[in-house]
Design an enzyme around this catalytic site. Structure first.
Site, mmCIF file in Angstrom:
data_model
loop_
_atom_site.group_PDB
_atom_site.id
_atom_site.type_symbol
_atom_site.label_atom_id
_atom_site.label_comp_id
_atom_site.label_asym_id
_atom_site.label_seq_id
_atom_site.Cartn_x
_atom_site.Cartn_y
_atom_site.Cartn_z
ATOM 1 N N GLN A 147 23.680 37.923 36.198
ATOM 2 C CA GLN A 147 24.440 38.346 35.031
ATOM 3 C C GLN A 147 23.648 38.304 33.737
ATOM 4 O O GLN A 147 24.029 38.951 32.762
ATOM 5 C CB GLN A 147 25.700 37.482 34.899
ATOM 6 N N ARG A 206 24.192 25.340 32.169
ATOM 7 C CA ARG A 206 24.410 25.647 33.588
ATOM 8 C C ARG A 206 23.953 27.075 33.847
ATOM 9 O O ARG A 206 24.425 28.015 33.207
ATOM 10 C CB ARG A 206 25.885 25.495 33.954
ATOM 11 N N HIS A 242 25.125 31.782 43.122
ATOM 12 C CA HIS A 242 26.252 32.137 42.260
ATOM 13 C C HIS A 242 26.751 33.516 42.674
ATOM 14 O O HIS A 242 26.437 34.535 42.041
ATOM 15 C CB HIS A 242 25.822 32.127 40.795
ATOM 16 N N ASN A 279 28.863 28.718 43.976
ATOM 17 C CA ASN A 279 29.864 28.966 42.941
ATOM 18 C C ASN A 279 30.981 29.838 43.494
ATOM 19 O O ASN A 279 30.741 30.937 43.995
ATOM 20 C CB ASN A 279 29.234 29.674 41.740
ATOM 21 N N GLU A 280 32.200 29.334 43.442
ATOM 22 C CA GLU A 280 33.415 30.069 43.784
ATOM 23 C C GLU A 280 33.386 30.736 45.161
ATOM 24 O O GLU A 280 33.729 31.916 45.301
ATOM 25 C CB GLU A 280 33.741 31.110 42.708
ATOM 26 N N ASN A 322 36.203 25.797 38.197
ATOM 27 C CA ASN A 322 36.251 26.882 37.210
ATOM 28 C C ASN A 322 37.713 27.212 36.957
ATOM 29 O O ASN A 322 38.428 27.621 37.868
ATOM 30 C CB ASN A 322 35.526 28.122 37.725
ATOM 31 N N TYR A 327 40.605 29.078 34.317
ATOM 32 C CA TYR A 327 40.872 29.992 33.215
ATOM 33 C C TYR A 327 42.344 30.067 32.856
ATOM 34 O O TYR A 327 42.682 30.211 31.683
ATOM 35 C CB TYR A 327 40.348 31.398 33.550
ATOM 36 N N GLU A 340 33.416 26.263 34.330
ATOM 37 C CA GLU A 340 33.685 27.494 33.592
ATOM 38 C C GLU A 340 35.068 27.415 32.971
ATOM 39 O O GLU A 340 36.027 27.012 33.623
ATOM 40 C CB GLU A 340 33.621 28.730 34.513
ATOM 41 N N TRP A 391 32.334 29.200 29.496
ATOM 42 C CA TRP A 391 31.842 30.487 29.991
ATOM 43 C C TRP A 391 32.123 31.522 28.910
ATOM 44 O O TRP A 391 33.271 31.734 28.571
ATOM 45 C CB TRP A 391 32.541 30.902 31.293
ATOM 46 N N GLU A 431 29.296 41.235 33.313
ATOM 47 C CA GLU A 431 30.420 40.596 33.991
ATOM 48 C C GLU A 431 30.660 41.265 35.346
ATOM 49 O O GLU A 431 30.558 42.476 35.481
ATOM 50 C CB GLU A 431 31.680 40.647 33.119
#
Length: 511
Positions: A53, A109, A153, A198-199, A340, A342, A409, A456, A463
């Site tokens: 990214q 990170r 990631h 990650n995720e 993470n 949101y 995040e 984040w 993105e």
């Protein structure tokens, strides 16, 4: 739909199935939050990014493609964007680290590009890739900024995808562990915080069920325009392999490196909070089912050694089995859990349906999800309510024996032009961050063992769903400028002020 398209981690899990409506906001400005000195000594504040990214330099110094290069070059991102240049941190890392230092960040990170370090996923180290990450890490350390490194990631080398279908194949475990071994050996004298994946609880769904992100595998009628795959089994197989890969790398680190290097290792998952749309028994049961499939899918094996009973009962033989060795290796394989977060999702029970095509992850859950009205019915532009973070952390504390947690995040998107005066004056992002950091403080005071918080993102980047159509950065990046000039937003100035006020003088300690 367009008003919430920026909520990447929450939305991509549900965007192919669920109705999305605007939800409300809650500004939690009465929680007593004043500065970072309100937090425990040693608490880490940082910001984040990921390799594909932000780095750019996609074809420089030997780097070979990842599954994201293949995906974006096929024109599958909505704005046809790619990470070929992105924010160009590969050439601007010294400038960026200086900005981090000026902001007062304790930590940064970021992730390694596996295919920059080991070009084909296994084999010899690429010396130029090694040199880049050594330079970045050394620059961070020279400014007293902790490097927190993610090994994967949402990306893997395309060569491994081509060779044996990537994380769908048990061969992946050996290759990932060998890659981790090289990273620990080469960088572990300075990197004390490792995240394996990650995720993965979103990666395997969007990549191998609905197929809207790489490796773009799915099957009819569940996915979108895939030529190969099996939506009914692959998310579960992929997640299983990733869990075993994490456990293998963690065991290696603990046996070979941890005593000498004195670092920590964990994994990071997407962690939405879930609420029922009503207090009916069916909707309450739907909430718990969603939590089991969303959080429990990974946290249950990592804490208790097996998948939730709910998943076992519903998924049946499509859900892989752990051997006794696997189970013991997984349990307590994390020194910390990265989350993470949101926003929250409201869920409603759906009747179970049967199809000749079988059942995929969404059918298995049997819920309808809404980013609809706020839990507290306060209208606003964006779907967030910071009390969702408190509820999620309380659930993890009680359900999973209060593990050490890092919020890896948390942030708010905006849309359109990213470098004009309006975009730089991002007051709603400031309100969001202040509210969530305040909620985090209340969770800590209520006993949650949270040890760090990362915004984040540090700066605007590519993105993974919307390309360059929306942005999260504390710093704006002018993507129309060949030099990718950076501009501080008001949120960057606010975060700088927050970190500077009455800043703890004690040295930041490890987890």
């Amino acid at each position: 739909m367009a008003r919430v398209m920026g909520l990447l981690p929450c939305l991509i899990l549900f965007m192919c199935l669920y109705t999305v409506v605007v939800v409300g906001a809650y500004s939690q400005l009465s929680n007593g939050l004043k500065s970072r000195s309100d937090f425990p000594t040693g608490f880490v504040f940082g910001a984040g990014s990921s390799a594909y990214q932000i780095e750019g330099a996609a074809a420089e110094d030997g780097r070979k493609p990842s599954i994201w290069d293949t995906y974006t070059h096929a024109g599958k991102v909505v704005d046809k964007g790619t990470g070929d240049i992105a924010s160009d941190q590969y050439h601007h890392y010294k400038e960026d680290v200086k900005l981090m230092h000026d902001m007062g960040l304790d930590a940064y990170r970021f992730s390694f590009s596996w295919n920059r370090l080991i070009l084909d996923g296994h084999g010899a180290i690429n010396p130029k890739g090694l040199n880049y990450y050594n330079n970045l890490i050394n620059e961070l350390v020279s400014y007293g900024i902790e490097p927190h490194v993610t090994l994967s990631h949402l990306d893997i080398p395309q060569s491994l995808q081509d060779e044996y279908d990537g994380y769908l194949n048990p061969k992946f475990i050996k290759d990932f562990t060998a890659y981790a071994d090289i990273c620990f050996k080469e960088f572990g004298d300075r990197v004390k915080h490792w995240i394996t994946f990650n995720e993965p609880n979103i990666q395997t769904i969007v990549g191998n069920d609905v197929g809207i992100l790489p490796p773009s595998r799915c099957s009819y009628p569940f996915g979108v325009n895939c030529s190969i795959g099996n939506s009914t089994t692959e998310p579960y197989i992929g997640a299983h392999t990733i869990l075993l890969s994490h456990a293998s790398a963690a065991q290696l680190y603990r046996e070979k490196y941890q005593r000498i290097q004195r670092g920590q290792i964990g994994i990071t998952i997407l962690a939405m909070w879930i609420e029922p749309v009503s207090d009916s028994p069916k909707d309450i049961a739907a909430k718990q089912r969603m939590l089991d499939f969303h959080l429990g899918w990974f946290l249950d094996p990592l804490v208790y050694g097996d998948y939730p009973a709910t998943m076992r009962n519903i998924v049946g033989s499509r859900l892989p089995l752990f051997t006794e060795y696997d189970s013991n290796q997984l349990k307590n394989s994390c020194d910390f859990i990265g989350l993470n977060h949101y926003s929250a999702l409201l869920v409603e029970d759906l009747p179970t349906t049967f199809s000749k095509y079988g059942s995929d992850y969404y059918d298995d859950i049997s819920v309808k999800g809404f980013f609809s009205k706020s839990l507290y019915n306060i209208e606003s532009t964006y779907p967030w309510d910071s009390r969702s973070l408190q509820r999620m952390l309380e659930y993890v504390k009680v359900k999973y024996k209060n593990p050490a947690v890092v919020i890896h995040e948390n942030g708010l998107p905006a849309y359109g032009e990213n470098c004009n005066a309006q975009a730089l004056n991002d007051t709603e992002r400031i309100e969001y961050l202040q509210s969530y950091i305040g909620s985090l403080l209340l969770s800590i005071r209520n006993g949650s063992d949270v040890r760090g918080y990362f915004v984040w993102s540090f700066m605007d980047c590519f993105e993974l769903v919307g390309g360059y159509r929306f942005y999260y950065g504390l710093y704006a990046v002018d993507f129309n400028d060949s030099k990718r000039k950076r501009y501080p937003r008001m949120s960057a100035k606010w975060f700088t002020s927050f970190l500077a006020k009455e800043k703890n003088k004690e040295e930041i300690s490890s987890y």
